[in-house]
Design a protein around this motif. Structure first.
Motif, short mmCIF file in Angstrom:
data_model
loop_
_atom_site.label_atom_id
_atom_site.label_comp_id
_atom_site.label_asym_id
_atom_site.label_seq_id
_atom_site.Cartn_x
_atom_site.Cartn_y
_atom_site.Cartn_z
N LEU A 131 -5.13 14.03 16.77
CA LEU A 131 -4.77 12.80 16.05
C LEU A 131 -3.74 13.10 14.98
N VAL A 132 -3.80 14.28 14.38
CA VAL A 132 -2.83 14.66 13.36
C VAL A 132 -1.41 14.61 13.94
N VAL A 133 -1.25 15.14 15.14
CA VAL A 133 0.09 15.15 15.77
C VAL A 133 0.60 13.73 15.94
N THR A 134 -0.27 12.84 16.42
CA THR A 134 0.13 11.45 16.64
C THR A 134 0.53 10.77 15.34
N VAL A 135 -0.28 10.99 14.29
CA VAL A 135 0.00 10.35 13.01
C VAL A 135 1.28 10.91 12.38
N VAL A 136 1.44 12.24 12.44
CA VAL A 136 2.64 12.86 11.87
C VAL A 136 3.89 12.32 12.56
N GLN A 137 3.84 12.24 13.88
CA GLN A 137 5.01 11.74 14.61
C GLN A 137 5.32 10.29 14.24
N SER A 138 4.29 9.46 14.18
CA SER A 138 4.50 8.05 13.86
C SER A 138 4.92 7.88 12.40
N TYR A 139 4.29 8.63 11.50
CA TYR A 139 4.59 8.51 10.07
C TYR A 139 6.04 8.88 9.78
N VAL B 255 0.85 -1.19 0.00
CA VAL B 255 0.00 0.00 0.00
C VAL B 255 0.89 1.24 0.00
N ARG B 256 0.63 2.14 -0.92
CA ARG B 256 1.40 3.39 -0.99
C ARG B 256 0.70 4.43 -0.12
N LEU B 257 1.38 4.84 0.94
CA LEU B 257 0.77 5.72 1.93
C LEU B 257 1.36 7.12 1.86
N THR B 258 0.53 8.10 1.55
CA THR B 258 0.90 9.49 1.78
C THR B 258 0.50 9.86 3.21
N LEU B 259 0.96 10.99 3.66
CA LEU B 259 0.58 11.42 5.01
C LEU B 259 -0.92 11.63 5.11
N GLN B 260 -1.53 12.18 4.06
CA GLN B 260 -2.97 12.39 4.08
C GLN B 260 -3.72 11.07 4.12
N ASP B 261 -3.23 10.07 3.38
CA ASP B 261 -3.84 8.74 3.44
C ASP B 261 -3.78 8.18 4.86
N ALA B 262 -2.62 8.34 5.48
CA ALA B 262 -2.46 7.85 6.85
C ALA B 262 -3.42 8.56 7.81
N LEU B 263 -3.61 9.86 7.63
CA LEU B 263 -4.54 10.61 8.48
C LEU B 263 -5.97 10.12 8.29
N ASP B 264 -6.37 9.91 7.03
CA ASP B 264 -7.73 9.44 6.76
C ASP B 264 -7.96 8.05 7.37
N ARG B 265 -6.98 7.18 7.22
CA ARG B 265 -7.12 5.83 7.79
C ARG B 265 -7.15 5.88 9.31
N ALA B 266 -6.33 6.73 9.90
CA ALA B 266 -6.28 6.82 11.36
C ALA B 266 -7.61 7.35 11.92
N ARG C 100 7.51 0.90 12.04
CA ARG C 100 6.48 0.52 11.06
C ARG C 100 5.31 -0.18 11.74
N LEU C 101 5.59 -1.00 12.74
CA LEU C 101 4.50 -1.67 13.46
C LEU C 101 3.65 -0.67 14.22
N ASP C 102 4.29 0.33 14.84
CA ASP C 102 3.53 1.37 15.55
C ASP C 102 2.60 2.12 14.59
N LEU C 103 3.10 2.43 13.42
CA LEU C 103 2.27 3.13 12.43
C LEU C 103 1.16 2.23 11.91
N ALA C 104 1.45 0.95 11.69
CA ALA C 104 0.44 0.02 11.18
C ALA C 104 -0.70 -0.14 12.18
N VAL C 105 -0.38 -0.24 13.46
CA VAL C 105 -1.43 -0.36 14.48
C VAL C 105 -2.31 0.89 14.50
N LEU C 106 -1.71 2.03 14.23
CA LEU C 106 -2.44 3.30 14.29
C LEU C 106 -3.40 3.48 13.12
N ILE C 107 -3.04 3.00 11.94
CA ILE C 107 -3.82 3.37 10.75
C ILE C 107 -4.59 2.23 10.12
#
Length: 426
Positions: free
Chosen positions: A130-138, A19-30, A204-211
């Motif tokens: 949530l944006v802060v959390t995702v940005v930090q993890s991403y 899966v190709r993840l942009t930051l915006q994609d990660a935010l939407d999924r989170a 990567r696991l931390d980000l996967a759990v989040l999104i």
């Protein structure tokens, strides 16, 4: 036999494309996956329905009543024994339009509207947090990938330097101690490479759990950690914060809701008017006509309820509402002061992180260039093995600091977003 053996072989499915993840994609999924954010969504939805219920309470309601009343007669010409009823057999089937006019109803509708607006503001607060959390993890995962690449490069350089010292030793140009020192350095680089692989896996696991709602680590990050993302001007940040800060908006709407609650409580001192209109049958037979006459008819009732005495209950309700209103005003004042302080603090943090990032970038470039030059000098017999090892360590540390500085700057921008509502990261 060959065909039979081939048929028995297990067919291994081809791995799916990552899966190709942009930051915006990660935010939407989170947002879809976050329990805390979805709780805020539910709260806002409930508050919106409360507003609709309060408004519906101001409008006339229509119901249709059906009842049959059987009353004991007195035996003489069969009149009723209980004077509350009109006949021994009485049938009612009629529609009722009901309306109550009082100040409390209008105040409650306004309170519910303000509460719904406050809930929407709290939803925005949850979204920005949530944006802060995702940005930090991403970007932590992106930085871990960069660190792994740097560790792999350092390990390769260590291997090459070990071979160089061994070749020079065979030619009698350096002592065996240089080989020992370079081999120790190679061992360190190999361990650092393993640690970098582990760090990347955990990030990567931390980000996967989040999104992702289910476990999935088959993804690649599309946004560049070091893409250009300038820091906005302080005046622009201040203007956005004054206009779009959800915490201030939530506090303001909460004060409005508390004020309407006071009005609703004081309405307990005032009369209320109830209006009812009935149309249908109220007859001794369940029929629209009896003996050629129509049983259909209508009636209207107006009721004025005037409160007289309730042992101070209304006064207590007013006092409670006033205490809550005063507390919300204090909380609004605190939120306004905190906004001013956080704005200065978070902008200073972002400015410091931005300046540090520029310096760290230059340090990483200088570290790589220094390593290249020292290695060339060592080949020419102009430097020692200790200088090469020191240059290798400096290059690794400066590159690691550069990656961490980039993550710090991205997180600082995301923290500013919690105040302004503008996502400044690409």
């Amino acid at each position: 036999m060959a065909n039979s053996a081939a048929a028995q072989q297990t067919v291994v499915p081809a791995p799916a494309d990552p899966v190709r993840l942009t930051l915006q994609d990660a935010l939407d999924r989170a947002r879809r996956n976050s329990v805390t954010y979805q709780a805020a969504v539910v709260e806002a939805g409930i508050a919106h329905e409360d507003k609709k219920l309060a408004v519906a309470g101001l409008l006339p309601s229509v119901i249709y009543n059906n009842s049959a009343i059987y009353t004991q007669g007195n035996g003489v010409n069969n009149p009723v024994r209980f004077i509350a009823n009109n006949a021994v057999h009485e049938y009612l089937s009629q529609g009722n339009v009901h309306e109550v006019l009082d100040v409390a109803g209008f105040a409650e509708a306004r309170r519910a509207s303000a509460s719904a607006a406050a809930a929407r503001a709290r939803l925005e607060i949850a979204s920005r947090g949530l944006v802060v959390t995702v940005v930090q993890s991403y970007f932590a995962a992106a930085a871990a990938q960069r660190k792994l690449e740097a560790a792999q490069k350092a390990a390769d350089e260590g291997e090459n330097f070990l071979k160089l010292t061994q070749n020079l030793e065979q030619g009698g140009e350096v002592a065996h101690t240089d080989v020992i020192k370079s081999e120790l350095q190679v061992n360190d680089r190999r361990r650092q490479l393993q640690e970098a692989k582990l760090a990347l896996l955990n990030a990567r696991l931390d980000l996967a759990v989040l999104i992702f709602p289910d476990f999935n680590d088959n993804f690649v990050l599309a946004d560049d950690l070091h893409a250009n993302s300038p820091l906005p001007e302080l005046s622009e940040v201040q203007a956005r914060a004054a206009r779009d800060n959800p915490e201030i908006r939530a506090a303001l709407e909460t004060v409005k809701a508390a004020g309407h609650s006071v009005v609703a409580a004081r309405a307990g001192y005032l009369p209320s008017l109830g209006l009812d209109y009935f149309y249908g049958i109220d007859a001794t037979h369940f029929a629209t006509r009896t003996d050629g006459l129509s049983n259909l008819g209508s009636s209207a009732v107006a009721t004025l309820n005037i409160p007289i005495w309730n042992w101070g209950a209304t006064q207590s309700k007013v006092k409670q509402a006033e205490l809550r209103r005063d507390q919300t005003k204090r909380e609004l004042s605190l939120a306004q002061r905190k906004l001013l302080a956080e704005l200065q603090s978070l902008y200073a943090e972002a400015q410091t992180a931005y300046d540090a990032l520029l310096s760290l970038q230059r340090s990483a470039e200088l570290g790589a260039e220094s390593l290249r030059l020292v290695t060339l000098r060592y080949k020419n017999g102009e430097s020692t093995v200790l200088e090469v090892v020191d240059a290798q360590n400096t290059a690794v540390l400066s590159d690691t600091a550069y990656q961490e500085g980039a993550v710090r700057y991205r997180v600082a921008l995301a923290n500013l977003q919690t105040l302004t509502g503008a996502l400044t990261t690409p």
